[in-house]
Design a protein around this motif. Sequence first.
Motif, short mmCIF file in Angstrom:
data_model
loop_
_atom_site.label_atom_id
_atom_site.label_comp_id
_atom_site.label_asym_id
_atom_site.label_seq_id
_atom_site.Cartn_x
_atom_site.Cartn_y
_atom_site.Cartn_z
N MET A 50 30.13 43.29 44.14
CA MET A 50 30.92 44.45 44.50
C MET A 50 32.12 44.51 43.55
O MET A 50 32.74 43.50 43.27
CB MET A 50 31.38 44.32 45.95
CG MET A 50 32.23 45.46 46.41
SD MET A 50 32.78 45.42 48.14
CE MET A 50 31.35 44.89 49.02
N SER A 51 32.46 45.71 43.13
CA SER A 51 33.58 45.85 42.21
C SER A 51 34.90 45.59 42.93
O SER A 51 35.02 45.76 44.14
CB SER A 51 33.60 47.24 41.59
OG SER A 51 34.14 48.19 42.48
N ALA A 52 35.88 45.21 42.17
CA ALA A 52 37.21 44.95 42.73
C ALA A 52 37.80 46.22 43.34
O ALA A 52 38.48 46.16 44.37
CB ALA A 52 38.13 44.40 41.64
N GLN A 94 36.12 46.75 46.76
CA GLN A 94 36.64 45.77 47.71
C GLN A 94 38.06 46.09 48.13
O GLN A 94 38.43 45.96 49.29
CB GLN A 94 36.56 44.35 47.13
CG GLN A 94 36.97 43.28 48.13
CD GLN A 94 36.07 43.26 49.36
OE1 GLN A 94 34.86 43.13 49.23
NE2 GLN A 94 36.67 43.39 50.53
#
Length: 66
Positions: free
Chosen positions: A1-3, A6
Amino acid sequence: MSAAIQSSIDRLGVAWLAGSGTLWGAEFWPDATLVNILGAHFSGAPAIAAVHEKIFAGPFKGSKIT
């Protein structure tokens, strides 16, 4: 999951725990559409924020999300 994803999920959790429809709505695009669990449609981040202010003041007051 990308930062970025998130981070948005984390902010939604903070908004829920704070009971803030304003913070919740801030995570949606201005032209977003939300369909709730009852099938009602809400168009635009301001409408999503407004309905969540009511939800957080009413049936979900004091609820927690994880």
